[in-house]
Write a protein that holds these residues in place. Structure first.
Motif, PDB file in Angstrom:
ATOM      1  N   ASN A  11      25.970  23.843  17.726  1.00  0.00           N
ATOM      2  CA  ASN A  11      25.720  22.413  17.600  1.00  0.00           C
ATOM      3  C   ASN A  11      24.767  22.188  16.429  1.00  0.00           C
ATOM      4  O   ASN A  11      23.600  21.847  16.607  1.00  0.00           O
ATOM      5  N   HIS A  16      24.863  17.165  14.805  1.00  0.00           N
ATOM      6  CA  HIS A  16      24.307  17.369  16.146  1.00  0.00           C
ATOM      7  C   HIS A  16      24.724  16.272  17.123  1.00  0.00           C
ATOM      8  O   HIS A  16      24.764  15.093  16.789  1.00  0.00           O
ATOM      9  N   ARG A  17      25.007  16.717  18.366  1.00  0.00           N
ATOM     10  CA  ARG A  17      25.220  15.812  19.490  1.00  0.00           C
ATOM     11  C   ARG A  17      24.172  16.132  20.558  1.00  0.00           C
ATOM     12  O   ARG A  17      23.692  17.258  20.628  1.00  0.00           O
ATOM     13  N   TRP A  19      22.567  17.612  23.636  1.00  0.00           N
ATOM     14  CA  TRP A  19      23.014  18.879  24.201  1.00  0.00           C
ATOM     15  C   TRP A  19      23.827  18.706  25.477  1.00  0.00           C
ATOM     16  O   TRP A  19      24.848  19.388  25.665  1.00  0.00           O
ATOM     17  N   ASP A  21      25.674  16.221  26.348  1.00  0.00           N
ATOM     18  CA  ASP A  21      26.997  15.714  25.973  1.00  0.00           C
ATOM     19  C   ASP A  21      27.851  16.822  25.369  1.00  0.00           C
ATOM     20  O   ASP A  21      29.062  16.905  25.623  1.00  0.00           O
ATOM     21  N   HIS A  22      27.235  17.659  24.563  1.00  0.00           N
ATOM     22  CA  HIS A  22      27.950  18.740  23.901  1.00  0.00           C
ATOM     23  C   HIS A  22      28.509  19.729  24.924  1.00  0.00           C
ATOM     24  O   HIS A  22      29.674  20.141  24.844  1.00  0.00           O
ATOM     25  N   TYR A  23      27.701  20.097  25.887  1.00  0.00           N
ATOM     26  CA  TYR A  23      28.177  21.025  26.917  1.00  0.00           C
ATOM     27  C   TYR A  23      29.242  20.371  27.788  1.00  0.00           C
ATOM     28  O   TYR A  23      30.242  21.012  28.157  1.00  0.00           O
ATOM     29  N   ARG A  25      31.338  18.012  26.927  1.00  0.00           N
ATOM     30  CA  ARG A  25      32.562  17.911  26.139  1.00  0.00           C
ATOM     31  C   ARG A  25      33.267  19.266  26.060  1.00  0.00           C
ATOM     32  O   ARG A  25      34.500  19.350  26.148  1.00  0.00           O
ATOM     33  N   THR A  26      32.506  20.350  25.926  1.00  0.00           N
ATOM     34  CA  THR A  26      33.125  21.671  25.862  1.00  0.00           C
ATOM     35  C   THR A  26      33.787  22.024  27.184  1.00  0.00           C
ATOM     36  O   THR A  26      34.878  22.624  27.204  1.00  0.00           O
ATOM     37  N   GLY A 298      30.937  22.914  15.052  1.00  0.00           N
ATOM     38  CA  GLY A 298      30.887  21.464  15.163  1.00  0.00           C
ATOM     39  C   GLY A 298      31.875  20.724  14.296  1.00  0.00           C
ATOM     40  O   GLY A 298      31.619  19.585  13.891  1.00  0.00           O
ATOM     41  N   ASP A 301      36.320  16.424  15.830  1.00  0.00           N
ATOM     42  CA  ASP A 301      37.002  16.474  17.120  1.00  0.00           C
ATOM     43  C   ASP A 301      38.519  16.488  16.999  1.00  0.00           C
ATOM     44  O   ASP A 301      39.199  17.177  17.756  1.00  0.00           O
TER      45      ASP A 301
END
Length: 320
Positions: A11, A16-17, A19, A21-23, A25-26, A298, A301
């Motif tokens: 990330n 950067h998103r 954290w 949200d990033h997890y 989304r993954t 990153g 999308d």
């Protein structure tokens, strides 16, 4: 031979998103890939990367196992020389249980001095420590010395090694080799024989430096900044703490056909071209798993989604 995806959870600051949200989304991407028919979902370990490279792959693998139903759940790789083998045997068993028996445990020696210093481990003896702890994990399961035990008896274990020494270690241990290489396969088979294992038990898998796109040229220009970040972080990480330095590379450097040290870092291909490349790469080898990057540091999308769709739906029929 199945086709899967690797997630490193990078990330970078430039993209950067938050954290959480990033997890989240993954996890959604893993669930979507499973529904699309991915053969495997793989996770990898690093520490002290500024972009938050996934440090605890078995923890995340357990979360993915609870959200999916069909894909194998793998690590490529966990670094056993940094951890107590009892802890790894227990964690891996839990992932196997949560997943209903879908774990593929990839283990490797790593290459970064700061990571070994962080854990108080001996970097100079990392191969010996890796071999010792893999043996211990296998012993703990075989002798039922930890509880609960995994469903698989035992889960498939893989050695993520790229040189002759590591290939022979994987062979001696009787585990799979997480590297597809005709040159290394001979060393691996020698190790199998040395360890008293049937050479016919040989099996290989690998993370391929490929992502898929319908229009590779257009995708390249959008992926290039992310690839430059990824490559430079690996290069800088490899010399950190050693007193040596390595120059930063640009996106243009990564495409220079005369730059021998950057070839093969990433190819963006159509599914059709990838299938041709893979058939050449895997010819006459006992391949079990092909693993592709889900995302490069990153990247946008829409390219991630397209890559996952092509890897899981378009590529497998071409390989068959």
């Amino acid at each position: 031979m199945d086709v899967g995806l690797l997630f490193d959870l990078r990330n970078p600051a430039q993209w950067h998103r938050p954290w959480a949200d990033h997890y989240a989304r993954t996890l959604e991407l893993c669930e979507e890939a499973d529904q699309r028919g991915a053969g495997g979902l793989w996770f990898t370990e690093h520490h002290l990367f500024e972009d938050g490279y996934l440090p605890q792959p078995l923890t995340f693998a357990a979360a993915v196992a609870a959200r999916t139903r069909r894909a194998r759940i793998g690590t490529s790789v966990v670094l056993p020389a940094l951890h107590n083998p009892v802890d790894l045997a227990e964690q891996a068993a839990l992932v196997d249980l949560v997943s209903g028996g879908r774990l593929e445990l990839g283990l490797g020696a790593g290459y970064r001095l700061p990571e070994y210093q962080l854990f108080g481990a001996d970097f100079q003896r990392r191969f010996a420590g890796t071999e010792r702890n893999i043996r211990e994990i296998l012993r703990l399961w075989e002798e039922k010395a930890v509880t609960p035990l995994p469903i698989q008896d035992p889960p498939p274990v893989w050695g993520g090694f790229y040189g002759p020494r590591g290939a022979r270690i994987a062979g001696r241990l009787g585990i799979g080799l997480l590297h597809i290489s005709h040159a290394m396969f001979g060393h691996y088979r020698e190790g199998l024989a040395e360890g008293g294992h049937d050479p016919r038990s040989a099996r290989v898998s690998d993370l391929l430096p490929i992502i898929l796109a319908e229009d590779p040229e257009a995708a390249w220009h959008r992926v290039a900044p992310h690839l430059a970040h990824q490559v430079n972080s690996y290069r800088q990480g490899s010399v950190e703490g050693t007193g040596r330095s390595t120059p930063l590379l640009t996106a243009e450097d990564l495409r220079d056909p005369n730059a021998q040290d950057t070839r093969g870092l990433l190819d963006i291909l159509t599914p059709e071209d990838a299938a041709v490349r893979i058939r050449e790469l895997t010819k006459d080898l006992p391949v079990r798993h092909l693993i592709f990057w889900a995302s490069i540091a990153g990247m946008p999308d829409d390219l991630v989604t397209e890559n996952i769709r092509l890897v899981t739906e378009k590529l497998p029929p071409l390989l068959r």
